[in-house]
Enzyme design. Structure first.
Site, PDB file in Angstrom:
ATOM      1  CE1 TYR A 142      16.135 -51.294 -31.661  1.00 61.17           C
ATOM      2  CE2 TYR A 142      13.642 -50.681 -31.606  1.00 61.17           C
ATOM      3  CZ  TYR A 142      14.493 -51.973 -31.969  1.00 61.17           C
ATOM      4  OH  TYR A 142      14.174 -52.136 -32.998  1.00 61.17           O
ATOM      5  CE  LYS A 193      16.683 -66.272 -32.538  1.00 59.59           C
ATOM      6  NZ  LYS A 193      17.075 -67.034 -33.932  1.00 59.59           N
ATOM      7  CG  ASP A 226      14.610 -68.501 -36.022  1.00 59.49           C
ATOM      8  OD1 ASP A 226      13.911 -68.154 -34.579  1.00 59.49           O
ATOM      9  OD2 ASP A 226      15.604 -68.921 -36.563  1.00 59.49           O
ATOM     10  CG  ASP A 250      11.004 -51.754 -34.236  1.00 54.89           C
ATOM     11  OD1 ASP A 250      10.284 -51.520 -35.328  1.00 54.89           O
ATOM     12  OD2 ASP A 250      12.176 -50.756 -34.384  1.00 54.89           O
ATOM     13  CG  ASP A 254       6.560 -51.860 -39.504  1.00 55.27           C
ATOM     14  OD1 ASP A 254       5.943 -51.785 -37.941  1.00 55.27           O
ATOM     15  OD2 ASP A 254       7.811 -51.387 -39.511  1.00 55.27           O
TER      16      ASP A 254
END
Ligand code: NAD
Length: 369
Positions: A142, A193, A226, A250, A254
């Site tokens: 980001y 990852k 994942d 992020d 959620d």
């Protein structure tokens, strides 16, 4: 008697309504003795813009930096949709996070047994869930440069975002996770990852080295992001603390949040670096926004705000016993069948914001008796 400086920034919409219940709880704790909170209240968001044309004033920012902890309600609403980008309500929140250098975002996902049927997953999968996602908040894709959209010679456009992490950034967020785990169930899952990203390899190796060096008493597992997303809906109770980067955090936070039902139930904390005395700058806020659709009606659920205050008691003031009392009181009133409108179920008793706040304090009084 220990004295703590607490800055309240209620903000906009339902922010002041839910913050009033924190004030009630602080007054109760002050009257009970043993600890004193010196409380100041100030403006952030749209209300600050209305008062002085900025989403947060320099004066307020100074107070925030000076406080032992900052409680934030929520900012924003349709009234300020048209204001300039750099003074929009959210800019106040972003400045707080930036100037206080809050790099660690803590998002617990707790499923109270009384609300387990409100989850989209089966009761047995979420009942009693208590996990914590620790998300890196100031680095990663980001913020990494270059970050741009360029036009190529052939007329096509190319967009670039850059994922960057240094060992120092990884170590400091992993340290927060390991320290937290020691106070919980002593397990950390580090998620990245590494199979496809160089930053994932560095993340993995840095967390593993820190673990070996300083935290070998904590159980550490490494999980691809994942797979972590999948495991969160398959068997979320396997996790205690999950530590991950800004982007994956992020998404995963959620996802974990929604395992537990309503937005009105979800607290969060954002922490900065520890100073020489071990104290961290800290901002506590509910995950929800200013809920303009119900603002002013006195029906908002104050539990996310009160649970955020419980996090402040635990992480900023070292008042773990009092934090436990607040969390137990929340569970008790839910067990008794009290519900605000957002979590209302058949056969339960609907209460307003103040009714819920008062019931939680009554439950704390019952515990203290
Ligand atoms: P929201 O979280 O404010 O509301 C989403 C829905 O959840 C609404 O129906 C609302 O009534 C309900 N809800 C939220 N909190 C509740 C509570 N405590 N009790 C009962 N019901 C609750 O999200 P939104 O509608 O997308 O955004 C509204 C405004 O809030 C926007 O201006 C947005 O930018 C802002 N916002 C601020 C923050 C923040 O301050 N951190 C976060 C998200 C959104």
């Amino acid at each position: 008697m220990p004295t703590h400086k607490l800055l309240l920034l209620p903000g906009d919409g339902i922010g002041p309504e839910v913050m009033a219940e924190v004030e009630r709880l602080v007054s109760w704790l002050n009257a009970r003795g043993g600890v004193t909170f010196n409380v100041e209240t100030d403006l952030v968001g749209g209300c600050a813009y209305d008062a002085h044309g900025q989403a947060i004033s320099d004066e307020t920012m100074k107070r925030a930096l000076d406080a032992d902890a900052v409680m934030l309600g929520a900012v924003g609403g349709p009234k300020w949709d048209g204001v300039a980008y750099d003074v929009r309500p959210e800019a106040g929140l972003l400045r707080l996070r930036k100037d206080m250098a809050l790099f660690a975002n803590l998002r617990p996902a707790i499923c109270y047994p009384a609300l387990a049927d409100a989850s989209s997953l089966k009761r047995e999968i979420v009942d009693g869930l208590d996990l914590m996602i620790v998300r890196e908040l100031t680095g990663g894709v980001y913020f990494g440069e270059p970050k741009e959209i360029v036009t190529l010679e052939n007329g096509q456009k190319r967009a670039v975002d850059t994922q960057i992490y240094t060992t120092g950034e990884i170590e400091r967020i992993a340290t927060v996770a390991f320290e937290l785990a020691r106070k919980r169930n002593n397990k950390v899952a580090s998620s990245e990852k590494r199979n496809v990203m160089r930053s994932g390899v560095l993340w993995h190796d840095t967390v593993a080295a820190l673990h070996k060096r300083e935290y070998s008493d904590v159980e550490l597992t490494h999980i691809l992001a994942d797979n972590c997303a999948m495991q969160l809906v398959r068997a979320p109770k396997q996790f205690d603390v999950i530590v991950t980067d800004n982007l994956f955090g992020d998404m995963l936070s959620d996802e974990a949040a929604m395992l537990t039902g309503s937005l009105g139930m979800l607290p969060s904390a954002s922490l900065g670096a520890a100073d020489a005395s071990g104290k961290r700058k800290a901002l506590y806020e509910p995950v929800h926004g200013s809920a303009p659709d119900i603002a002013g009606q006195g029906i908002a659920n104050p539990i996310a705000m009160l649970a955020s205050f419980a996090m402040a008691l635990r992480y900023s003031f070292d008042l773990g016993r009092e934090a436990d009392m607040v969390e137990q009181a929340i569970a008790d009133v839910l067990d008794k069948g009290l519900r605000t409108g957002d979590i209302m179920q058949e056969g339960m008793t609907q209460v307003a914001t103040t009714g819920m706040g008062e019931a939680i304090i009554a439950a704390m009084e019952a515990q203290a008796a």
